[in-house]
Design a protein around this motif. Structure first.
Motif: not given
Length: 408
Positions: A87-88, A91, A322-323, A325-326, A329
């Motif tokens: 998640t990082q 970014e 982002r979703e 990656a979440r 994760h």
């Protein structure tokens, strides 16, 4: 998408996906992200044409990358890295995608598809031997998977590794290997046995670049991404010791390949979003300053419509990556979501780059104009880490299989 691929991508948890004391907290990560953003925009962006002309990342920029810890941003802190989770990672990748993609390519395999094989599947001895040097940038690791007959699907690879006493002897050829001309270590996939049932017969080996029999071809001449070096690699009877077998087992190879590729697809999607954001920013600036008949072209409704489509693409990509990656994760989805993000974002950036050239008109077709470089660079994103066609097969096949399982 084969049943073996599905199994490999849904088993064996990724240690980097579970939050732990060694990972970076929100405050520290905000500082890392801000420093990376400043470095990209103030140090790298002004030198993009220099990178393109020289077809190389300047030594001083490479040194700064190493000092910032970017060669090991996704390597756990216990091995000298920053310990960013996915998640990082995304970014950071969106910031790195804002400039010449060759910069990220310099250290991308250390953190991604090569480094993660060691992080998730290496023995403690293998990690101790390599990970700290990978994280510092003293070692550049390459992911030696692709072959002339085995690209998006690793199942067709022909490079062989045969046991000879306590050693393995590797013979075969790899193609389009990122960082091959500067690599110190090849994370090499080879067939140790014939595929049978759910066993693909593939293992992974750690092959030093200076091992006798390793030959790196001339640098490939590509459409774009100047400064990101790729080349063919030949293994001509390369002998490595038994402890070069990743994980100490022949069985982990295919799972390592598929899990690393799935994680890498989310990262590539984030890079695409960063490149799309840059193309949009350049287009808005151009539309505001360029004039036709004494009026800024940004006042024309058809130009505004193109900018609107670009902004929509960027924002949809940001949310999706982002979703994805979440979900990776947390372990909720490490198969379909990465492919969805990779498919959508890499196709999206192609459309955005095309619109950016259109907004710029003839100026956008000129070398040394950022959108011309972006247009060429992002075309590759639809090819590596699995083509768009492969992503569609993974997504569609996964949905059908899920529905079939639910109906039983």
């Amino acid at each position: 998408m084969t049943d073996r691929e599905a199994t490999a991508m849904t088993t064996t948890p990724d240690p980097m996906s579970t939050p732990g004391p060694e990972q970076v907290g929100d405050e520290d990560f905000a500082a890392i992200l801000a420093a990376t953003r400043d470095f990209v925009r103030s140090r790298v962006v002004p030198r993009e044409n220099e990178i393109a002309e020289a077809d190389a990342i300047p030594d001083d920029l490479r040194a700064q990358v190493a000092d910032m810890g970017l060669f090991g941003y996704a390597i756990p802190q216990e091995w000298g890295g920053l310990g960013l989770n996915l998640t990082q990672d995304v970014e950071l990748a969106m910031e790195l995608g804002y400039t010449s993609l060759a910069l990220r390519s310099l250290f991308g395999t250390n953190n991604g598809i090569a480094g993660q094989v060691l992080v998730n599947y290496g023995t403690d001895t293998q990690k101790a031997a390599w990970l700290e040097r990978i994280a510092s940038g003293d070692v550049v690791a390459s992911f030696a998977l692709t072959e002339p007959g085995a690209g998006s699907s690793p199942a067709g690879l022909r490079t062989k590794a045969e046991a000879d006493g306590d050693d393995w002897v590797i013979t075969g050829g790899k193609r389009f290997i990122t960082n091959a001309p500067i690599a110190d270590l090849f994370v090499t996939f080879a067939r140790t046995r014939e595929a049978e049932g759910n066993d693909p017969g593939i293992a992974v080996f750690l092959v030093p670049a200076d091992a006798p029999g390793v030959q790196v071809g001339p640098r490939d001449r590509k459409m774009g991404q100047e400064g990101a070096w790729t080349a063919d690699v030949t293994f001509d009877g390369v002998r490595v010791p038994a402890d070069a077998l990743v994980g100490g087992s022949e069985e982990v190879g295919y799972k390592a390949a598929m899990m690393s590729l799935a994680r890498g697809r989310v990262h590539i999607a984030a890079l695409a979003v960063g490149a799309a954001r840059r193309a949009l920013d350049e287009s808005v600036a151009y539309a505001t300053g360029a004039t036709q008949a004494g009026a800024p072209i940004g006042g024309f409704q058809l130009v505004q419509a193109m900018l609107a489509d670009m902004q929509t693409g960027v924002m949809s990509g940001e949310a999706l990556v982002r979703e994805a990656a979440r979900k990776y994760h947390t372990g909720e989805d490490r198969r379909i979501a990465p492919s969805v993000a990779k498919l959508h974002c890499t196709e999206m950036v192609g459309r955005v780059a095309d619109l950016a050239v259109q907004v710029h008109g003839g100026t956008g077709y000129m070398r040394e104009v950022p959108v011309e470089r972006i247009y060429r660079e992002v075309r590759l994103l639809r090819l590596y880490e699995g083509t768009s066609e492969i992503q569609r097969l993974i997504i569609g096949g996964g949905l059908v299989k899920a529905a079939q399982r639910a109906a039983r």
